[in-house]
Design a protein around this motif. Structure first.
Motif, PDB file in Angstrom:
ATOM      1  N   ASP B  21      98.617  28.325  71.518  1.00 23.31           N
ATOM      2  CA  ASP B  21      98.489  28.281  72.976  1.00 23.31           C
ATOM      3  C   ASP B  21      98.725  29.679  73.556  1.00 23.31           C
ATOM      4  N   SER B  22      98.614  29.792  74.862  1.00 22.63           N
ATOM      5  CA  SER B  22      98.886  31.074  75.519  1.00 22.63           C
ATOM      6  C   SER B  22      99.869  30.886  76.661  1.00 22.63           C
ATOM      7  N   PRO B  23     101.119  30.539  76.328  1.00 23.37           N
ATOM      8  CA  PRO B  23     102.092  30.405  77.419  1.00 23.37           C
ATOM      9  C   PRO B  23     102.369  31.765  78.052  1.00 23.37           C
ATOM     10  N   LEU B  24     102.929  31.731  79.257  1.00 26.00           N
ATOM     11  CA  LEU B  24     103.315  32.975  79.925  1.00 26.00           C
ATOM     12  C   LEU B  24     104.384  33.701  79.116  1.00 26.00           C
ATOM     13  N   ARG B  25     104.419  34.993  79.275  1.00 31.37           N
ATOM     14  CA  ARG B  25     105.473  35.795  78.637  1.00 31.37           C
ATOM     15  C   ARG B  25     106.780  35.598  79.392  1.00 31.37           C
ATOM     16  N   PRO B  26     107.900  35.525  78.671  1.00 33.04           N
ATOM     17  CA  PRO B  26     109.192  35.425  79.365  1.00 33.04           C
ATOM     18  C   PRO B  26     109.440  36.618  80.289  1.00 33.04           C
ATOM     19  N   GLU B 652      80.460  49.838  77.364  1.00 33.04           N
ATOM     20  CA  GLU B 652      80.989  48.598  76.802  1.00 33.04           C
ATOM     21  C   GLU B 652      81.600  48.874  75.446  1.00 33.04           C
ATOM     22  N   LEU B 653      82.682  48.183  75.157  1.00 33.27           N
ATOM     23  CA  LEU B 653      83.241  48.185  73.811  1.00 33.27           C
ATOM     24  C   LEU B 653      83.232  46.737  73.349  1.00 33.27           C
ATOM     25  N   ALA B 654      82.522  46.483  72.270  1.00 34.29           N
ATOM     26  CA  ALA B 654      82.565  45.146  71.689  1.00 34.29           C
ATOM     27  C   ALA B 654      83.393  45.232  70.417  1.00 34.29           C
ATOM     28  N   ALA B 655      84.246  44.253  70.201  1.00 31.69           N
ATOM     29  CA  ALA B 655      85.098  44.281  69.013  1.00 31.69           C
ATOM     30  C   ALA B 655      85.011  42.963  68.259  1.00 31.69           C
ATOM     31  N   VAL B 656      84.956  43.090  66.957  1.00 33.94           N
ATOM     32  CA  VAL B 656      85.035  41.929  66.077  1.00 33.94           C
ATOM     33  C   VAL B 656      86.266  42.137  65.212  1.00 33.94           C
ATOM     34  N   GLN B 657      87.241  41.275  65.354  1.00 32.17           N
ATOM     35  CA  GLN B 657      88.475  41.465  64.596  1.00 32.17           C
ATOM     36  C   GLN B 657      88.896  40.149  63.965  1.00 32.17           C
ATOM     37  N   ASP B 658      89.345  40.260  62.722  1.00 25.93           N
ATOM     38  CA  ASP B 658      89.840  39.082  62.015  1.00 25.93           C
ATOM     39  C   ASP B 658      91.357  39.065  62.102  1.00 25.93           C
ATOM     40  N   VAL B 659      91.906  38.114  62.862  1.00 27.08           N
ATOM     41  CA  VAL B 659      93.353  38.071  63.058  1.00 27.08           C
ATOM     42  C   VAL B 659      94.004  36.978  62.208  1.00 27.08           C
ATOM     43  N   GLY B 660      93.230  36.361  61.326  1.00 22.69           N
ATOM     44  CA  GLY B 660      93.811  35.359  60.428  1.00 22.69           C
ATOM     45  C   GLY B 660      94.098  34.051  61.127  1.00 22.69           C
ATOM     46  N   LYS B 661      94.955  34.133  62.145  1.00 22.39           N
ATOM     47  CA  LYS B 661      95.291  32.952  62.950  1.00 22.39           C
ATOM     48  C   LYS B 661      95.707  33.451  64.326  1.00 22.39           C
ATOM     49  N   VAL B 662      95.121  32.866  65.348  1.00 20.95           N
ATOM     50  CA  VAL B 662      95.519  33.228  66.710  1.00 20.95           C
ATOM     51  C   VAL B 662      96.822  32.511  67.031  1.00 20.95           C
ATOM     52  N   ILE B 663      97.899  33.267  67.180  1.00 20.01           N
ATOM     53  CA  ILE B 663      99.166  32.655  67.592  1.00 20.01           C
ATOM     54  C   ILE B 663      99.171  32.490  69.105  1.00 20.01           C
ATOM     55  N   ASN B 664      98.684  33.524  69.806  1.00 18.83           N
ATOM     56  CA  ASN B 664      98.633  33.497  71.269  1.00 18.83           C
ATOM     57  C   ASN B 664      97.389  34.282  71.683  1.00 18.83           C
ATOM     58  N   ARG B 665      96.406  33.562  72.171  1.00 21.27           N
ATOM     59  CA  ARG B 665      95.106  34.201  72.398  1.00 21.27           C
ATOM     60  C   ARG B 665      95.175  35.316  73.445  1.00 21.27           C
ATOM     61  N   VAL B 666      95.910  35.076  74.508  1.00 27.17           N
ATOM     62  CA  VAL B 666      95.993  36.113  75.546  1.00 27.17           C
ATOM     63  C   VAL B 666      96.621  37.386  74.971  1.00 27.17           C
ATOM     64  N   SER B 667      97.651  37.202  74.143  1.00 24.87           N
ATOM     65  CA  SER B 667      98.293  38.372  73.536  1.00 24.87           C
ATOM     66  C   SER B 667      97.360  39.067  72.556  1.00 24.87           C
ATOM     67  N   VAL B 668      96.630  38.283  71.784  1.00 26.82           N
ATOM     68  CA  VAL B 668      95.686  38.879  70.830  1.00 26.82           C
ATOM     69  C   VAL B 668      94.644  39.705  71.578  1.00 26.82           C
ATOM     70  N   GLU B 669      94.110  39.110  72.637  1.00 28.13           N
ATOM     71  CA  GLU B 669      93.097  39.846  73.421  1.00 28.13           C
ATOM     72  C   GLU B 669      93.705  41.100  74.034  1.00 28.13           C
ATOM     73  N   GLY B 670      94.937  40.954  74.519  1.00 22.82           N
ATOM     74  CA  GLY B 670      95.605  42.110  75.116  1.00 22.82           C
ATOM     75  C   GLY B 670      95.803  43.228  74.115  1.00 22.82           C
ATOM     76  N   GLN B 671      96.186  42.861  72.898  1.00 21.17           N
ATOM     77  CA  GLN B 671      96.368  43.881  71.861  1.00 21.17           C
ATOM     78  C   GLN B 671      95.046  44.570  71.537  1.00 21.17           C
ATOM     79  N   ILE B 672      93.983  43.804  71.463  1.00 24.73           N
ATOM     80  CA  ILE B 672      92.688  44.418  71.122  1.00 24.73           C
ATOM     81  C   ILE B 672      92.223  45.300  72.290  1.00 24.73           C
ATOM     82  N   HIS B 673      92.412  44.819  73.504  1.00 24.92           N
ATOM     83  CA  HIS B 673      92.056  45.653  74.666  1.00 24.92           C
ATOM     84  C   HIS B 673      92.859  46.956  74.650  1.00 24.92           C
TER      85      HIS B 673
END
Lengths: 286, 773
Positions: B21-26, B652-673
């Protein structure tokens, strides 16, 4: 450090006359940075933020008189039609937060060669109104205002009251090279203002000489060679960009090389003249 | 113990999000509202302010220091020099211990700390600092990294001799392959010094304690490793130093080395008063290490149809005066020097050297970034030489599961590189340039073009990054998890020493605890050293390592809950789980609420999590199974270049990344951005410009980082091919995009301009007068 807070223009002039070493501060976007970085430690700050006269603009006999404290955001929103070159330059200043605070008056006070307001003021032929308590008002043409690196024609007891400029009678453009697409200090910049009623073209160069300056030879060349009833002659454009670049005397520094600056001035001179001319012909045809 | 104002406290993790899931950050709402307490916000009544006198010279002898006048300045409580260091006079990463706490008789880089002042007010401290009189003997700085690497006559910078590390990699027979190659391409590449440019400057508070020790509130990446260096220098046992992580305003590697920790503690112990230190932006540029600049020479030989036969590579990384992370940065540059390509014959020589240039160490991408710019540039060059397109040449030589890296390490997890490239190529392209809005154009609102001179280019980049520490290092993590009923609700408290540096670790700690314990309410305890080592927030490793530790600690807690079931319910069940706040039996259904089973019981378990062991690199051949995990990102960059002015707009920057398992999608996207943005910065603007060892642009006026008008929208394809050895199958996310976005953007600029562009960042004059650089 004393912090002087006049509430009227007269009080401000008196404070400056009594304490000429006091550093005027308006939006603080430049002065505070220099203080924080320990570049200056003025014995006193003269806060002009409570002097209401500085925040207004008016038209006097058709000429705009713009208070030194009018922030860039208002130049863009309220004077964009009348002073398009300056408004374009104002749009390139810092971030929205900086444009809410920063002022043309502050830019003039700092008189940095990289100040974004200077080239359009030069191209438009603006006058700077300065005043002292003891000697009254002086009107200084923009091209006489900048006298050295970060030095203006302002006397120690004078404050900048306003700048005066006619509304644009023809197309105006401002162009600025930076190594980032926003929030960037000019590597170099160029402003152009067509004055069709005088059959004259004004120019302004930023960040490519010890002071902001015009390109007089380029202006004279256009005054002599431009056919105001015809499309631009490519040969005239070529000569204009050469003369514009020759007017610069840039240095190598951390923001760019002298060669690049000269080159960029020529490209911007060509492009801005072309844009302005196309607008001019279009407006005439309309 | 008195707690400072604005010290970190327990914080409830918002939402009920589980893994995936993508809960809010504390910390998210506080940060957005400007209410988050960073380490620079710490406050304690009666505290003093510390300031650091730094060297103006890159290399000089200190003939004498006179502190008398500074000490006599009203409001000054202490002025300290190296003579006042209570214990060991040096510290350093990886047991190198070569960096003086305060300069002893000489300085080796501009900005090296020399003396400390504590005063009532920061301004007083700065003014007193100006009164410290130093007699200098200024020496010619040693700034030639190549001579430092190869010239035995070049003077030594410090006692540890040059090179700091030379790591060769030898595979096959390069000499023979050179004779067989049908196509040979060469390149000379250079990477400038990039800065982490974190927004929260180095800062913290040291509070003297009644036991003679000190409580340190600091913003760092690895408290336990700080402690190992701080304690000997202070002459204190580690247990007398209590470390608490305070709000960290970004890190990116720049907080792996100590900054003000020992200094503030020295001043606090000397004065008996709390001492706060906050660097300003200018000082921050001298207060932390940067990314190593690199000089690289590459030669590849291939068959006519594009199969690479050999790589002959030399990489020189300038670490500046002290070792910092140089040894491991060199290891990465060597082991990943040719990237994710199958190459049968390899000769790599990677060197890290000491000079009087600015000190360099860890930064996001850590040695792999520099090499990636070179090897990806080489792939494009080879493509051109073989008449192939950039994607095909990469696919022909791509590594996959089962392939060997240059080190001989077999890639054991899935690595669908060729498919990732195909995906990147097939993503829809952005629409053609719309010149009616200036913000779309190179130069943006500065209006340098209305479309004139603008050409579009497309480029690709692939990067492979090691996740977790390498070369035999056991960078384990520890988590303590407590489960109890608070206010009628089962509540998990997660306590680790892992540094939340903005990456979102605390968010996923809560998600993992909820997933494993079936509870909604999770509280995150501040990170401190009252719990075991968590390792560094580096190497994209905390989701893997501290995520793993929280998971195993939760599993241990869960087992104890299961042990309570027979006590509470009078019978045993073989098939228990915790879900949705209930204890559930797969066969018998919901048995009871977790609260009912827990009752008054407080269950607390602490567990370590270790990744599988790795080996060192053979000192002669570089061979070894050195990396814990490998992660890949593929970028496609589309740029518009004003070829007349040399200005670039990344469209534009397009990225294809293999993260194995998305733990938190918003965080994953944020890291890639974020990683992509940092790579964009290196490609077109970010550089600490140095002349004669002196930094010419130590400010955000002239060290430019991308704005929202520079960073384009991103199209992301996030893959989840699980790594079976990692918790939940996850891969570290933060670094790979930092590698690949830089070469992709430069390749796109080359495509638009037809220029070689062998140096990053690409400056306008490199495009307008290409001979100049």
């Amino acid at each position: 450090m004393d912090f002087l807070r006049p509430t009227t223009w007269e009080e401000a002039l008196a404070a400056k006359a009594d304490q000429p070493e006091a550093m005027p501060i308006q939006g603080g976007t430049d002065v505070m940075v220099e203080i924080n970085f320990d570049v200056h430690r003025p014995p006193a700050l003269l806060d002009l933020g409570r002097v209401p006269e500085l925040f207004t603009w008016e038209q006097v006999d058709g000429v705009y008189r713009v208070g030194a404290g009018v922030p860039y955001v208002r130049i863009i929103e309220e004077l964009g039609e009348a002073l398009p070159g300056l408004a374009q330059a104002a749009r390139t200043v810092g971030s929205p937060q900086i444009r809410n605070r920063g002022t043309v008056g502050g830019n003039l006070g700092a008189a940095s060669p990289a100040g974004d307001s200077h080239p359009p003021l030069l191209a438009a032929g603006a006058m700077i109104e300065v005043e002292s308590r003891d000697r009254g008002v002086r009107m200084i043409p923009a091209h006489e205002f900048y006298v050295g690196v970060k030095k203006s024609a302002l006397e120690p007891d004078e404050l900048i009251r306003a700048f005066w400029t006619k509304p644009a009678s023809g197309p105006q453009y401002f162009s600025k090279v930076g190594t980032r697409n926003a929030m960037v200090i000019a590597v170099c910049s160029f402003a152009i203002a067509l004055h069709p009623e005088e059959r004259r073209v004004g120019t302004g160069i930023g960040s490519a000489a010890p002071t902001p300056r015009r390109a007089p030879a380029a202006e004279e060349f256009l005054a002599a060679e431009l056919d105001w009833d015809a499309p631009l002659d490519p040969a005239v454009v070529r000569r204009f960009e050469e003369l514009a670049a020759q007017a610069a005397s840039p240095i190598d520094d951390v923001r760019g090389t002298a060669d690049y600056r000269r080159h960029a001035i020529s490209v911007m001179a060509r492009r801005t003249l072309t844009w302005a001319w196309n607008d001019y012909l279009r407006r005439r045809a309309a | 113990m008195t707690i400072p104002l604005r010290a970190p406290r327990d914080i409830a993790a918002p939402g009920t999000g589980r893994v995936g899931d993508s809960p809010l950050r504390p910390d998210g709402t506080l940060k957005v509202k400007g209410e988050f307490a960073y380490s620079s916000d710490l406050w304690m009544d009666g505290m003093l302010w510390g300031a650091t006198l730094r060297s103006p010279h890159p290399r000089a002898r200190i003939v004498s220091i006179d502190i008398a006048e500074a000490l006599a300045h009203p409001g000054v409580h202490a002025v300290l020099t190296h003579e006042d260091v209570p214990g060991r006079k040096h510290y350093g990463l990886d047991h190198t211990w070569d960096q003086p706490v305060l300069a002893i008789g000489e300085v080796r880089h501009q900005g090296e700390p020399i003396a400390l002042v504590a005063a009532d007010h920061p301004e007083t401290a700065r003014r007193a600092m100006d009164k410290i009189r130093i007699e200098w003997e200024v020496l010619e700085p040693l700034v030639d990294a190549r001579r430092a690497a190869f010239d035995p006559a070049y003077p030594q910078v410090q006692e540890r001799k040059n090179p700091a590390r030379h790591q060769p990699v030898r595979v096959g027979d390069v000499a023979r392959a050179k004779q067989e190659a049908e196509v040979v391409v060469t390149g000379v590449y250079e990477v400038g010094i990039q800065d982490q440019a974190f927004l929260g400057p180095e800062s913290g508070l040291a509070v003297p304690a009644e036991d003679g020790g000190v409580d340190l509130y600091v913003a760092t990446q690895w408290m336990h490793n700080d402690l190992k260096q701080i304690a000997p220098c202070l002459g204190l046992p580690e247990e007398k130093i209590r470390m608490t992580l305070s709000g960290v305003g970004g890190a990116f590697g720049g907080r792996e080395d100590l900054s003000m920790q020992i200094h503030a503690a020295m001043l606090a112990l000397r004065t008996g008063r709390p001492v706060k230190m906050v660097y300003n932006r200018h000082e921050s540029f001298f207060g932390h290490v940067h990314r190593h600049p690199a000089q690289m020479r590459y030669e590849y030989g291939a068959t006519r149809d594009g199969k690479i036969l050999y790589a002959d590579v030399e990489i020189i990384l300038d670490g500046g005066a002290y070792t910092s992370a140089t040894l491991n940065v060199v290891g990465n540059a060597a082991s990943l020097g040719v990237g994710p390509y199958e190459i049968p014959n390899i000769k790599i020589d990677a060197y890290g050297v000491y000079t009087n240039n600015p000190p360099c160490g860890a930064m996001r991408g850590f040695g792999a970034v520099q090499a990636c710019f070179a090897y990806e540039s080489m792939m494009d060059k080879l493509a051109a030489a073989c008449g192939l397109d950039p994607v095909t040449i990469r696919q022909i030589n791509a590594c996959k599961q089962g392939s060997k890296l240059a080190t001989g390490q077999v890639i054991e997890a899935p690595l669908p590189m060729a498919e990732m490239l195909q995906t990147a190529r097939e993503l829809p392209l952005p629409p053609p340039l719309d010149p009616t809005d200036l913000r779309n154009l190179p130069g943006g609102a500065s209006q340098t073009t209305h479309g004139e001179g603008v050409r579009r280019g497309i480029g690709y980049g692939v990067g492979i990054k090691n996740i977790c520490f390498s070369e035999g290092f056991d960078d384990y993590s520890t988590a303590r998890v407590r489960l109890e009923v608070i206010g009628g609700e089962a509540t998990a408290l997660v306590h680790t020493a892992a540094a939340e540096v903005g990456q979102g670790l605390v968010t996923i700690e809560a998600q993992i605890a909820r997933t494993e314990l079936g509870v909604d309410r999770v509280v995150i305890h501040p990170a401190d050293n009252r719990v075991g080592d968590a390792g560094s927030s580096s190497a994209s490793r905390q989701s893997y390592m501290t995520g793993g530790a929280v998971k195993v600690a939760c599993e241990a807690v869960r087992e104890r809950v299961f042990e309570l079931v027979p006590v509470r319910l009078g019978r045993t069940y073989p098939d228990l789980s915790l879900e949705g706040g209930k204890v559930v039996s797969a066969s018998a259904g919901v048995l009871a609420s977790i609260e009912d089973v827990l009752g008054e019981e407080v269950i607390e378990e602490t567990r370590e999590f270790h990744h599988h062991p790795t080996t060192g690199m053979d000192p002669v051949t570089g061979q070894g199974s050195t990396h814990t995990q490998l992660a890949m990102c593929v970028h496609r960059a589309v740029v518009d270049v004003d070829v007349e002015l040399g200005l670039v707009k990344v469209v534009e920057l397009a990225a294809v990344q293999d993260v194995g398992k998305v733990i938190n999608r918003v965080s994953v996207e944020g890291q890639i951005h974020g990683g992509s943005a940092q790579g964009l910065g290196l490609a077109v603007m970010e550089e600490i410009v140095v002349t004669g060892g002196k930094v010419r642009n130590p400010s955000f006026t002239d060290y430019l980082i991308p704005t929202v008008l520079d960073m384009p929208p991103m199209r992301l394809e996030i893959l989840e091919n699980a790594d079976p050895r990692a918790p939940y199958g996850l891969r570290g996310v933060g670094e790979p995009p930092t590698l690949s976005s830089t070469p992709a953007i430069v390749a796109a600029i080359r495509d638009a301009t037809g220029l070689d562009l062998n140096r990053v960042p690409v400056r306008p004059e490199h495009i307008t007068s290409p001979a100049a650089p």
